[in-house]
Motif scaffolding. Structure first.
Motif, PDB file in Angstrom:
ATOM      1  N   PHE A  40       0.828  -1.207   0.000  1.00 49.01           N
ATOM      2  CA  PHE A  40       0.000   0.000   0.000  1.00 49.01           C
ATOM      3  C   PHE A  40       0.864   1.259   0.000  1.00 49.01           C
ATOM      4  O   PHE A  40       0.652   2.170  -0.804  1.00 49.01           O
ATOM      5  CB  PHE A  40      -0.917  -0.012   1.228  1.00 49.01           C
ATOM      6  N   TYR A  41       1.826   1.306   0.898  1.00 53.67           N
ATOM      7  CA  TYR A  41       2.672   2.494   0.953  1.00 53.67           C
ATOM      8  C   TYR A  41       3.511   2.634  -0.315  1.00 53.67           C
ATOM      9  O   TYR A  41       3.727   3.747  -0.807  1.00 53.67           O
ATOM     10  CB  TYR A  41       3.567   2.438   2.189  1.00 53.67           C
ATOM     11  N   THR A  42       3.969   1.505  -0.855  1.00 55.52           N
ATOM     12  CA  THR A  42       4.764   1.570  -2.087  1.00 55.52           C
ATOM     13  C   THR A  42       3.913   2.038  -3.255  1.00 55.52           C
ATOM     14  O   THR A  42       4.295   2.968  -3.992  1.00 55.52           O
ATOM     15  CB  THR A  42       5.369   0.190  -2.387  1.00 55.52           C
ATOM     16  N   ARG A 284      -5.423   5.238  -6.718  1.00 53.86           N
ATOM     17  CA  ARG A 284      -5.048   4.508  -5.513  1.00 53.86           C
ATOM     18  C   ARG A 284      -6.251   3.789  -4.913  1.00 53.86           C
ATOM     19  O   ARG A 284      -6.145   2.636  -4.470  1.00 53.86           O
ATOM     20  CB  ARG A 284      -4.467   5.476  -4.484  1.00 53.86           C
ATOM     21  N   ASN A 285      -7.412   4.433  -4.915  1.00 60.22           N
ATOM     22  CA  ASN A 285      -8.618   3.794  -4.399  1.00 60.22           C
ATOM     23  C   ASN A 285      -8.998   2.585  -5.231  1.00 60.22           C
ATOM     24  O   ASN A 285      -9.476   1.580  -4.699  1.00 60.22           O
ATOM     25  CB  ASN A 285      -9.774   4.791  -4.354  1.00 60.22           C
ATOM     26  N   ARG A 286      -8.787   2.683  -6.533  1.00 63.69           N
ATOM     27  CA  ARG A 286      -9.064   1.539  -7.399  1.00 63.69           C
ATOM     28  C   ARG A 286      -8.161   0.362  -7.030  1.00 63.69           C
ATOM     29  O   ARG A 286      -8.591  -0.796  -6.968  1.00 63.69           O
ATOM     30  CB  ARG A 286      -8.863   1.936  -8.860  1.00 63.69           C
ATOM     31  N   GLN A 290      -9.157  -3.406  -5.417  1.00 58.35           N
ATOM     32  CA  GLN A 290      -8.659  -4.670  -5.952  1.00 58.35           C
ATOM     33  C   GLN A 290      -7.964  -5.491  -4.880  1.00 58.35           C
ATOM     34  O   GLN A 290      -8.220  -6.699  -4.738  1.00 58.35           O
ATOM     35  CB  GLN A 290      -7.699  -4.391  -7.122  1.00 58.35           C
ATOM     36  N   ILE A 291      -7.096  -4.845  -4.102  1.00 60.43           N
ATOM     37  CA  ILE A 291      -6.369  -5.595  -3.074  1.00 60.43           C
ATOM     38  C   ILE A 291      -7.306  -6.041  -1.966  1.00 60.43           C
ATOM     39  O   ILE A 291      -7.119  -7.105  -1.363  1.00 60.43           O
ATOM     40  CB  ILE A 291      -5.197  -4.745  -2.513  1.00 60.43           C
ATOM     41  N   THR A 292      -8.379  -5.255  -1.689  1.00 64.36           N
ATOM     42  CA  THR A 292      -9.358  -5.671  -0.691  1.00 64.36           C
ATOM     43  C   THR A 292     -10.110  -6.907  -1.169  1.00 64.36           C
ATOM     44  O   THR A 292     -10.374  -7.834  -0.392  1.00 64.36           O
ATOM     45  CB  THR A 292     -10.345  -4.527  -0.407  1.00 64.36           C
ATOM     46  N   GLY A 293     -10.460  -6.927  -2.446  1.00 64.69           N
ATOM     47  CA  GLY A 293     -11.117  -8.113  -2.996  1.00 64.69           C
ATOM     48  C   GLY A 293     -10.226  -9.345  -2.900  1.00 64.69           C
ATOM     49  O   GLY A 293     -10.682 -10.437  -2.527  1.00 64.69           O
TER      50      GLY A 293
END
Length: 583
Positions: A40-42, A284-286, A290-293
């Motif tokens: 996330f930070y990267t 970033r929200n997109r 994706q990572i949340t899914g």
């Protein structure tokens, strides 16, 4: 410290299943969560730099376009304001009096202006303005409305030239934003200024309608003092106000919910692009979505694997738990269920085999004890044949009565009644009243037998007489009192009282008393010597009959002091016999 102890106790009480699931989730999700935070930070840094770089690059391109347009208009204004041809024509017009000559010079001046503007397509409206008269002439396009240059937004002002920010064009043939400049014409005796606007398509990419732009960024123009000369976001950045980031050293930043970038021209004015913060973070929200899914899918897979692990490990252990619990039930159904895990199935087989052997051994011991008890009763019955003995005693009774032997008659009659009661069928219900009557017959025999006198006091509550009681319970205890030291002037007190839900029977004497070792011998010694007390049965019989009828609910207690006597206390429950007890 107390809080720490409570936490440790709670941790120790966590079930094995919950520990398996917790450890599996932590071991599976911890690396993924750490990797997610790092990613996330990267990604946030990469996306932020990418978006900011793109905005800065576009802004530099816009600044270059705008500077080129203004530079082109400045170059044209120099040609017209300082050019020898146009200035000569202005001088001749000022000196000429003939109408024809003035018309010719005017047409020639217009032709000169048309040639210059035609050769520069980024130049639009061109006219000469007389500030003293507030009039204009020699315009190359129709002028819309009244020409008022003082109302135009100033970007930069110099002694010879002024740059105006975006404003609606005075060109009557177009309706769009343009930039303009005004330069003083080099004429010795005339106060004339040249006004030039940017062309129709010179700045189309900058000030196109929002629905035609590729992004949602808005543009601001700041003059060389940092004031907003033009704003596409007037509600947030109104015109003629200081821009929040007026410090020229700041090239980007946040203001409210907008992110802004700034580029400053060589002339001191600046162009600023502002972008809503939510659109800046849109990419970033997109990525977050994706990572949340992916995380939810991974979590679902992890929970599924934890469930599989629970099914493979915890459920077989639960079967072991049920098998161990069933060890206490001899009639439990034999289980043949398998776990389909060879190691667990082997352990289950061993546990079930052990259970079968334990209960087979228990049944064998139980049968042996039952046969032993039956043999003891049978031996007693063979030793003392009750029918033969009572018939013989009855014959002795009649012979003594016929011969006038009243003492012998009395003795034989009491003995016959006592034997009849004591040798009654096992399991027959008796009462405290029956026990008291049998005890009276026994005491009468003993008073004839012993050569000393002793008193017996029977103090029994009438409410106790009808209570059920095991047969042959009181006689061994009274016999124990006679055997252990009652002599002349001795007494034996037998009392029975109800105390709550218990029947309390107390047998007290004033005999010689007993030592603690003797008391322990009477209660716990099972040797042949102990069987001499109480017709070979004694205290041991009383303990066994209490345990058989009442289990652990009844109690036998002995208290004795040497030289002072002995107190024997029986506590019997009056709510019925123990469920597990039996004759």
């Amino acid at each position: 410290m107390k809080l720490t102890d409570r936490i440790l106790r709670r941790l120790k009480n966590i079930t094995f299943k919950n520990r398996i699931i917790f450890i599996f989730l932590i071991s599976s999700l911890a690396p993924f969560i750490c990797l997610g935070f790092i990613s996330f930070y990267t990604i946030n840094s990469i996306i932020g730099n990418k978006v900011e770089s793109a905005l800065q690059s576009n802004l530099k391109q816009d600044l270059m376009t705008l500077e080129n347009a203004l530079s082109n208009m400045s170059h044209v204004s120099q040609q017209l304001a300082y050019g020898a041809g146009t200035n000569r024509l202005f001088e001749q017009l000022a000196a000429g009096q003939e109408p024809y000559e003035r018309l010719r010079l005017t047409n020639e001046l217009r032709s000169e202006l048309n040639i210059i503007t035609f050769s520069n397509p980024n130049v639009g409206l061109v006219l000469y303005y007389y500030p003293d008269k507030q009039t204009y002439q020699y315009e190359n396009f129709r002028v819309r409305g009244s020409f008022e240059p003082d109302s135009l937004p100033v970007l930069s002002a110099y002694p010879e030239i002024t740059y105006f920010g975006p404003h609606t064009s005075y060109n009557g043939s177009i309706n769009q934003y343009v930039f303009s400049i005004m330069r003083k014409v080099n004429l010795p005796d005339q106060n004339v200024y040249l006004y030039i606007e940017s062309g129709r398509n010179a700045l189309k990419s900058l000030f196109a309608p929002q629905n035609q732009k590729d992004s949602s960024r808005r543009l601001l123009l700041l003059n060389d003092d940092g004031e907003i000369a033009f704003s596409e976001v007037p509600d947030k950045f109104p015109v003629n106000t200081m821009f929040p980031g007026a410090n020229p050293e700041m090239t980007s930043g946040y203001s409210g919910k907008y992110f802004w970038n700034r580029e400053t021209s060589n002339q001191g004015w600046s162009i600023v692009s502002v972008l809503p913060e939510h659109e800046l973070k849109q990419e970033r929200n997109r990525w977050l979505i994706q990572i949340t899914g992916i995380f939810l899918i991974f979590l679902l897979v992890t929970v599924l694997m934890a469930w599989v692990l629970w099914k493979m490990v915890y459920r077989p252990l639960d079967k072991f738990h049920r098998e161990i619990k069933s060890l206490i039930h001899s009639d439990a159904t034999v289980q043949t269920e398998q776990t389909f895990i060879p190691e667990f199935d082997y352990l289950l087989y061993q546990t079930r085999s052990m259970k079968g052997k334990i209960w087979a051994l228990y049944n064998e011991i139980e049968q042996k004890e039952k046969r032993r008890a039956d043999l003891e009763v049978e031996k007693l019955l063979y030793q003392i044949n009750p029918h033969f003995l009572m018939n013989t005693l009855d014959t002795v009774h009649w012979l003594a009565l016929m011969n006038g032997q009243t003492e012998i008659d009395k003795l034989v009659l009491s003995l016959n009644k006592l034997l009849y009661y004591n040798l009654g069928k096992m399991g027959e219900v008796s009462t405290i009243g029956d026990e008291i009557e049998a005890l009276k017959e026994y005491l009468q025999l003993q008073q004839i037998r012993y050569d000393f006198q002793f008193d017996v006091d029977l103090d029994v509550d009438e409410q106790c007489l009808a209570l059920p009681s095991p047969r042959f319970l009181l006689q061994p205890l009274v016999e124990n009192a006679l055997y252990h030291g009652v002599s002349d002037d001795g007494y034996i007190n037998v009392s029975a009282r109800l105390q709550g839900d218990e029947l309390v029977i107390v047998i007290q004497d004033n005999g010689e008393g007993m030592t603690p070792e003797k008391i322990a011998s009477l209660l716990h010694d099972d040797s042949k010597e102990s069987h001499k007390v109480g017709m070979g049965i004694g205290m041991k019989y009383v303990q066994r009959i209490l345990r058989a009828n009442f289990g652990d609910s009844a109690g036998l207690f002995i208290k004795s002091d040497l030289g002072k006597g002995t107190v024997v206390t029986l506590r019997l429950p009056i709510n019925g016999r123990e469920q597990d007890g039996g004759d």
